[in-house]
Design a protein around this motif. Structure first.
Motif, short mmCIF file in Angstrom:
data_model
loop_
_atom_site.label_atom_id
_atom_site.label_comp_id
_atom_site.label_asym_id
_atom_site.label_seq_id
_atom_site.Cartn_x
_atom_site.Cartn_y
_atom_site.Cartn_z
N LEU A 96 -4.42 -77.64 -5.91
CA LEU A 96 -5.63 -77.43 -6.20
C LEU A 96 -6.88 -78.75 -6.30
O LEU A 96 -6.63 -79.81 -6.02
N VAL A 104 -10.61 -79.61 -13.52
CA VAL A 104 -9.78 -80.21 -12.07
C VAL A 104 -10.84 -81.15 -11.60
O VAL A 104 -11.54 -81.06 -11.29
N GLN A 109 -4.55 -82.35 -6.53
CA GLN A 109 -2.89 -81.90 -7.13
C GLN A 109 -2.39 -80.80 -6.82
O GLN A 109 -2.73 -79.54 -6.61
N PRO A 149 -10.64 -79.90 -5.75
CA PRO A 149 -12.37 -79.56 -6.30
C PRO A 149 -12.79 -79.80 -5.72
O PRO A 149 -12.67 -81.05 -5.16
N THR A 167 1.26 -78.37 -8.22
CA THR A 167 1.79 -78.01 -9.09
C THR A 167 3.22 -77.37 -8.60
O THR A 167 2.43 -76.67 -8.29
N LEU A 210 -3.82 -69.97 -14.03
CA LEU A 210 -4.48 -71.41 -13.62
C LEU A 210 -5.63 -71.20 -14.91
O LEU A 210 -6.01 -72.89 -14.77
N VAL A 234 -12.66 -74.47 -6.54
CA VAL A 234 -11.94 -75.62 -7.18
C VAL A 234 -10.73 -74.79 -6.09
O VAL A 234 -10.81 -73.49 -6.70
N ILE A 245 -7.16 -74.55 -17.13
CA ILE A 245 -8.10 -74.63 -17.08
C ILE A 245 -8.85 -74.90 -18.28
O ILE A 245 -9.31 -75.63 -19.41
#
Length: 252
Positions: A231, A214, A218, A233, A220, A204, A244, A208
């Motif tokens: 995720l 982020v 979201q 923020p 994933t 991750l 996050v 980023i």
């Protein structure tokens, strides 16, 4: 959520001692265009491309932040000798600008650090945003690989810290904020060890660093079938970089 445009990291390079009057000539031969910032020779300003930094002998405050026995300091398997402060070969490299180093200049900074690792035949390097010690030669190799592949050497630039408190244990990044203005913070699912967490958080973190922070919640797919990563923020942080929150879930 804030995303700082400039940062003020430093690198502490531990290698061979060099006399003040010899340092300028060494840097000039390397093409780093040294310019004494004050009478007496040190610190020196060095320039590579559009980046200007200063190099100086490390001071007590620098040693305190980089103390390898402090529990707040991380290490990527590179123990330092007991006399590392006293050998005269600890050099600190930081931005010559008061407002730090722009995010777009990190590649140039790492190129300069590689040149200095070679110049001082360095054994260890401390990267201040992560409070992380790594092997200088491995760092050099990782940056060389980054120049070819475009993939930042996450484990040499970001520390992954486990927090075992009264609540559930967490693993958080330290140093990602220098590149993206935010850090990851993840609860450890039952049965997972530190290696499992670092494997996932490093993936991750790399995403980023390559694609930016982020900016909205979201979800994933995770590394294994049926694994999901959410995720989220958080808002502006008053006492540090924005966070996050990372949550792992699984299909039932």
């Amino acid at each position: 959520m804030t995303r700082p445009e400039v940062h003020a990291p430093f690198a502490l390079i531990v290698g061979k001692a060099v006399a003040d009057d010899a340092l300028e000539g060494m840097m000039r031969r390397m093409g780093l265009r040294p310019d004494a910032a004050r009478a007496g020779g040190l610190p020196l300003q060095l320039t590579l491309g559009g980046l200007t930094v200063t190099i100086d002998r490390a001071a007590p405050d620098d040693f305190a932040l980089a103390d390898p026995v402090d529990v707040a300091t991380s290490s990527l398997g590179t123990p330092l000798p007991a006399d590392w402060r006293d050998a005269g070969g600890s050099w600190i490299v930081r931005s010559a600008r008061r407002d730090g180093i722009a995010a777009a200049q990190f590649d140039t900074l790492f190129q300069m650090i590689v040149l200095l690792i070679d110049a001082f035949d360095a054994d260890h390097i401390f990267w201040s945003p992560a409070r992380l010690w790594t092997d200088a030669r491995q760092f050099r190799g990782a940056i060389a690989e980054m120049q070819t592949s475009g993939m930042p050497p996450v484990l040499h630039l970001i520390a992954f810290r486990r927090r075992d408190g009264a609540a559930d244990p967490h693993v958080a990044t330290r140093g990602l904020a220098a590149f993206a203005g935010q850090e990851l913070d993840a609860a450890v699912p039952p049965g997972w060890d530190m290696a499992a967490m670092v494997k996932r958080l490093a993936r991750l973190t790399l995403d980023i660093m390559l694609h930016g922070p982020v900016v909205q919640p979201q979800q994933t797919p995770g590394l294994q079938a049926g694994e999901w990563v959410a995720l989220t923020p958080q808002g502006d942080a008053r006492d540090g970089p924005a966070a996050v929150l990372v949550e792992f879930s699984f299909d039932r």
